[in-house]
Design a protein around this motif. Structure first.
Motif, short mmCIF file in Angstrom:
data_model
loop_
_atom_site.label_atom_id
_atom_site.label_comp_id
_atom_site.label_asym_id
_atom_site.label_seq_id
_atom_site.Cartn_x
_atom_site.Cartn_y
_atom_site.Cartn_z
N SER A 49 -14.03 -64.19 24.73
CA SER A 49 -14.49 -65.37 24.55
C SER A 49 -13.60 -66.46 25.31
O SER A 49 -12.51 -66.41 25.66
CB SER A 49 -14.76 -65.91 23.15
OG SER A 49 -15.55 -65.09 22.25
N ILE A 74 -23.62 -73.17 32.74
CA ILE A 74 -23.20 -72.32 31.68
C ILE A 74 -21.89 -73.06 31.26
O ILE A 74 -21.14 -72.88 29.80
CB ILE A 74 -22.91 -71.04 32.22
CG1 ILE A 74 -22.55 -69.98 31.02
CG2 ILE A 74 -21.87 -70.56 33.14
CD1 ILE A 74 -22.18 -68.55 31.09
N LEU A 115 -21.24 -74.80 28.07
CA LEU A 115 -21.17 -74.08 26.81
C LEU A 115 -19.91 -73.50 26.12
O LEU A 115 -19.94 -72.83 24.96
CB LEU A 115 -22.45 -72.89 26.78
CG LEU A 115 -23.75 -73.40 27.10
CD1 LEU A 115 -24.65 -72.25 27.32
CD2 LEU A 115 -24.40 -74.41 25.93
N VAL A 140 -23.52 -65.63 28.46
CA VAL A 140 -23.57 -66.30 26.85
C VAL A 140 -24.11 -65.42 25.98
O VAL A 140 -24.97 -64.53 26.44
CB VAL A 140 -24.57 -67.55 27.21
CG1 VAL A 140 -24.92 -68.13 25.66
CG2 VAL A 140 -24.25 -68.55 28.06
N GLN A 141 -23.42 -65.30 24.67
CA GLN A 141 -23.92 -64.64 23.65
C GLN A 141 -23.87 -65.35 22.31
O GLN A 141 -23.19 -66.61 22.51
CB GLN A 141 -22.91 -63.36 23.47
CG GLN A 141 -21.49 -63.49 23.27
CD GLN A 141 -20.72 -62.22 23.00
OE1 GLN A 141 -21.20 -61.24 23.57
NE2 GLN A 141 -19.73 -62.30 22.44
N LYS A 142 -24.26 -65.08 21.54
CA LYS A 142 -24.20 -65.57 19.95
C LYS A 142 -22.87 -65.12 19.48
O LYS A 142 -22.43 -64.19 19.45
CB LYS A 142 -25.31 -64.98 19.04
CG LYS A 142 -26.73 -65.43 19.64
CD LYS A 142 -27.07 -66.69 19.53
CE LYS A 142 -28.41 -67.10 19.96
NZ LYS A 142 -28.60 -68.65 20.24
N HIS A 143 -22.08 -66.19 19.02
CA HIS A 143 -20.80 -66.24 18.19
C HIS A 143 -21.00 -65.66 17.12
O HIS A 143 -22.08 -65.80 16.15
CB HIS A 143 -20.10 -67.60 18.17
CG HIS A 143 -18.69 -67.74 17.62
ND1 HIS A 143 -17.81 -67.16 18.48
CD2 HIS A 143 -18.29 -68.04 16.46
CE1 HIS A 143 -16.47 -67.06 17.84
NE2 HIS A 143 -16.87 -67.62 16.61
N GLN A 159 -24.19 -69.58 17.06
CA GLN A 159 -24.09 -70.61 18.12
C GLN A 159 -23.70 -69.97 19.21
O GLN A 159 -23.12 -68.84 19.24
CB GLN A 159 -23.40 -71.75 17.97
CG GLN A 159 -23.82 -72.67 16.58
CD GLN A 159 -22.91 -73.91 16.70
OE1 GLN A 159 -22.55 -74.68 17.60
NE2 GLN A 159 -22.82 -74.38 15.38
N GLU A 160 -24.27 -70.50 20.58
CA GLU A 160 -23.66 -69.82 21.80
C GLU A 160 -22.26 -70.11 22.18
O GLU A 160 -21.60 -70.93 21.55
CB GLU A 160 -24.51 -70.53 22.97
CG GLU A 160 -26.05 -70.36 22.80
CD GLU A 160 -26.94 -70.92 23.70
OE1 GLU A 160 -26.61 -71.93 24.19
OE2 GLU A 160 -27.84 -70.33 24.30
N GLU A 161 -21.64 -68.95 22.88
CA GLU A 161 -20.44 -68.90 23.36
C GLU A 161 -20.59 -68.24 24.62
O GLU A 161 -21.22 -67.45 24.93
CB GLU A 161 -19.62 -68.14 22.36
CG GLU A 161 -19.76 -66.80 22.16
CD GLU A 161 -18.76 -65.96 21.58
OE1 GLU A 161 -17.36 -66.70 21.37
OE2 GLU A 161 -18.87 -64.84 21.22
N ASN A 208 -16.95 -73.22 24.35
CA ASN A 208 -16.37 -73.82 22.96
C ASN A 208 -15.02 -74.19 23.16
O ASN A 208 -14.21 -73.73 23.65
CB ASN A 208 -16.67 -72.90 21.78
CG ASN A 208 -18.03 -72.59 21.48
OD1 ASN A 208 -18.82 -73.64 21.61
ND2 ASN A 208 -18.37 -71.31 21.21
#
Length: 214
Positions: free
Chosen positions: A187, A138, A141, A61-64, A75-77, A143
């Motif tokens: 992603s 996970i 999360l 997971v990382q920040k979009h 937000q998380e992606e 998207n």
């Protein structure tokens, strides 16, 4: 004579195992479907710790950055940890399974806002509702590649999909399958379906608390 509930349990135990390939457009290729079935069997044999490791080997997971959907910035992606092969099983959609007569009235999560419940939910079959809110993994999360909005432009390409599976005991699991090769650090984008977004925009109160953990 057996009680109806007993008859139902006996009937459920005799259900055939089923994997619903049609919804993710998998070719009618026996070798591909056999490989996926084998992956599902191996995954189901893992304990919780092994499943967590399995997920971490394939996703993080990382920040979009907002480059595709500006509203997702910060937000998380979920991103591929390594190169992922087409038709590879990435894990399962974890959560609590609830039962009721409709998709939206399938669960009641104590102390949770209804909007949050609807945001982390999946209905693998009529009357079955899996809530990943506060108890998912996970995969919850990942998207959506589309929100089915008329205002949406330049949507990303979907690269993973849900795959519904029912075992011989009649229990449902929902798996995440790569529908095309995915390079490392790309992603993941999935289709939640138009019904999901309709429910999210106009949620109905959830009332049933008959649940079981998946």
């Amino acid at each position: 004579m057996a009680e109806p509930s007993v008859k139902r349990e006996v009937g459920d135990s005799r259900q055939r195992q089923a994997t619903f390939f049609s919804q993710i457009d998998i070719p009618n290729d026996r070798s591909i479907r056999k490989s996926i079935h084998e992956s599902i069997a191996k995954y189901q044999a893992l304990d919780n710790e092994q499943r967590e490791q399995y997920l971490q080997e394939r996703m993080f997971v990382q920040k979009h950055d907002g480059s595709i959907f500006s509203e997702l910035k910060g937000q998380e992606e979920v991103v591929a940890s390594r190169d992922i092969s087409q038709w590879e099983l990435l894990g399962h959609y974890a959560g609590k399974q609830y039962h009721d007569n409709t998709y939206q009235q399938g669960a009641r999560v104590m102390g949770a806002a209804l909007a949050n419940i609807d945001s982390y939910s999946f209905a693998p079959a009529h009357g079955v509702f899996i809530s990943g809110y506060r108890q998912g993994n996970i995969t919850s999360l990942i998207n959506a590649f589309s929100t089915y909005s008329d205002k949406e432009k330049n949507s990303p390409e979907q690269n993973v999909s849900f795959l519904r599976h029912r075992n011989q005991q009649g229990q449902w699991m929902v798996f995440i399958i790569a529908i095309k090769p995915i390079p490392a650090n790309e992603s993941l984008w999935i289709d939640y379906g138009e019904q999901y977004w309709q429910a999210a925009r106009a949620p109905i109160a959830i009332s049933d608390d008959n649940s079981e953990a998946l």
